[in-house]
Design an enzyme around this catalytic site. Structure first.
Site, PDB file in Angstrom:
ATOM      1  N   SER A 254      39.718  34.121  33.825  1.00 38.56           N
ATOM      2  CA  SER A 254      41.092  33.927  32.793  1.00 38.56           C
ATOM      3  C   SER A 254      42.097  34.911  33.447  1.00 38.56           C
ATOM      4  CB  SER A 254      40.554  34.090  31.231  1.00 38.56           C
ATOM      5  OG  SER A 254      41.136  34.285  30.158  1.00 38.56           O
ATOM      6  N   TRP A 255      42.788  36.366  32.041  1.00 38.28           N
ATOM      7  CA  TRP A 255      43.352  36.966  33.049  1.00 38.28           C
ATOM      8  C   TRP A 255      42.531  38.296  33.869  1.00 38.28           C
ATOM      9  CZ3 TRP A 255      47.412  40.206  33.144  1.00 38.28           C
ATOM     10  CH2 TRP A 255      47.870  41.643  33.821  1.00 38.28           C
TER      11      TRP A 255
ATOM     12  N   ASP B 271      39.663  23.280  30.139  1.00 38.29           N
ATOM     13  CA  ASP B 271      40.375  24.440  28.965  1.00 38.29           C
ATOM     14  C   ASP B 271      41.159  24.265  28.583  1.00 38.29           C
ATOM     15  OD1 ASP B 271      41.222  27.044  29.609  1.00 38.29           O
ATOM     16  OD2 ASP B 271      40.336  27.857  30.990  1.00 38.29           O
TER      17      ASP B 271
ATOM     18  N   HIS C 192      37.239  26.936  28.603  1.00 36.89           N
ATOM     19  CA  HIS C 192      37.447  28.152  29.288  1.00 36.89           C
ATOM     20  C   HIS C 192      36.202  28.904  29.847  1.00 36.89           C
ATOM     21  CE1 HIS C 192      40.486  31.027  29.664  1.00 36.89           C
ATOM     22  NE2 HIS C 192      39.899  31.839  29.145  1.00 36.89           N
TER      23      HIS C 192
ATOM     24  N   GLY D 260      41.455  39.141  28.812  1.00 32.26           N
ATOM     25  CA  GLY D 260      42.076  40.034  27.822  1.00 32.26           C
ATOM     26  C   GLY D 260      44.092  39.699  28.233  1.00 32.26           C
TER      27      GLY D 260
END
Length: 338
Positions: A129-130, A285, A313, A62
């Site tokens: 990711s986040w 990605d 991704h 996120g």
């Protein structure tokens, strides 16, 4: 499979076509769930797997993404004591989509509060990711509490990374999806898309908030896989998910991740270079381009970089999934006897 060494750097170049692809571990139900109260926030956590096993925490993406049952399945449930939690404002944590007292450093201390509450001394930290951003921030703040790092789709929240995805760059590769992302924003405000979206995502008008949230979230869903996945995109457009995902993401991004400098996570990587680390990155990605993983690896040459050549991704791309599972398995240790 090729092994390349640049000076002291360890770089593994994989093509998943040549690997024995793996599936996630079987789903397992939590044996413990609960909430930790931090001010106005009620933060959900759960434990699964082996109560006496090697501790590991999964850090979701996120920000604002929340956890899913499949997120337990990155870990061998017979070996690991698996901890998941929903970050402030998302998933089962409440209040939903709340931006108050919601910063990177609040989340870092939430992780510490959960660790202390569960009586865990140190743990493996897994994030993509986040989740890689927050994992790095946590490890750099509390390196003594991290035994290993497994990171995927590296995102360090530098301005150039945000501009690539939300202003100009990814738009050249996904012009069709980009056109839909532009729709809620008048042409005269498109010079700063994140600010324009933030204005709408914090609007008092629920219809304006919802339209903006769905467009923001669907843009990420549409660009996350090497090959389009309509069902995956639909999930990103679900209203409850989109509201927390878009509002919280945009809140963090317009506030520069609440970091002291643009490149803080790379500048402070010297604090964690002793921690065994695996980086798994999709070559194609679009959300978190491979250059960030490469630059992190150059600053952190002890980390092993697995560059997956037929992946985007998503953690569920076959080659990324396989490399992540192998990375976690490579860090198995025998827990201390009672």
């Amino acid at each position: 499979y090729q092994r390349r060494v640049h000076g002291q750097r360890s770089f593994d170049s994989f093509s998943s076509i040549k690997l024995g692809l793996r599936d996630l571990w079987p789903e397992t139900e939590p044996y413990n769930t609960g909430f930790i109260q931090k001010g106005i926030h009620n933060i959900y956590f759960e434990e699964a797997g082996n109560p006496k096993g090697q501790p590991a925490i999964f850090i979701h993406g996120g920000p604002g993404g929340g956890c899913l049952p499949k997120d337990r399945c990155w870990f061998d449930p017979t070996h690991f004591r698996i901890v998941l939690f929903d970050q402030r404002g998302c998933g089962r944590s409440t209040p939903h989509a709340c931006l108050e007292d919601n910063t990177t450093w609040h989340l870092v201390e939430d992780i510490e509060s959960i660790r202390e509450y569960l009586g865990i001394e140190k743990w493996l930290v897994f994030g993509g990711s986040w989740g890689s951003t927050l994992s790095l921030a946590y490890a750099e703040k509390h390196p003594e509490r991290v035994t290993h790092l497994v990171l995927r789709g590296i995102f360090t929240l530098r301005r150039k990374e945000l501009e690539w995805f939300y202003q100009s760059g990814a738009s050249f590769i996904f012009p069709d999806a980009w056109e839909k992302y532009l729709e809620p924003i008048p042409e005269e405000e498109r010079g700063d898309m994140m600010t324009a979206y933030y204005k709408r995502l914090t609007s008092e008008d629920v219809n304006i908030r919802t339209q903006a949230a769905q467009a923001w979230s669907i843009w990420e869903g549409a660009t996350s896989k090497l090959l389009p996945d309509p069902d995956y995109i639909t999930q990103f457009g679900e209203i409850e998910f989109a509201l927390s995902f878009a509002r919280i993401e945009c809140h963090y991004f317009v506030n520069k991740g609440f970091f002291k400098s643009d490149a803080q996570l790379i500048e402070d990587v010297h604090k964690i270079r002793h921690i065994p680390t695996r980086i798994v990155q999709g070559r194609y990605d679009i959300v978190c381009p491979a250059v960030t993983a490469w630059e992190l690896h150059r600053a952190f040459p002890e980390a092993k970089l697995d560059l997956v050549h037929d992946a985007g991704h998503s953690s569920l791309e076959p080659g990324i999934r396989t490399n992540l599972l192998n990375a976690v398995d490579s860090f198995k240790i025998n827990p201390k006897s009672d």
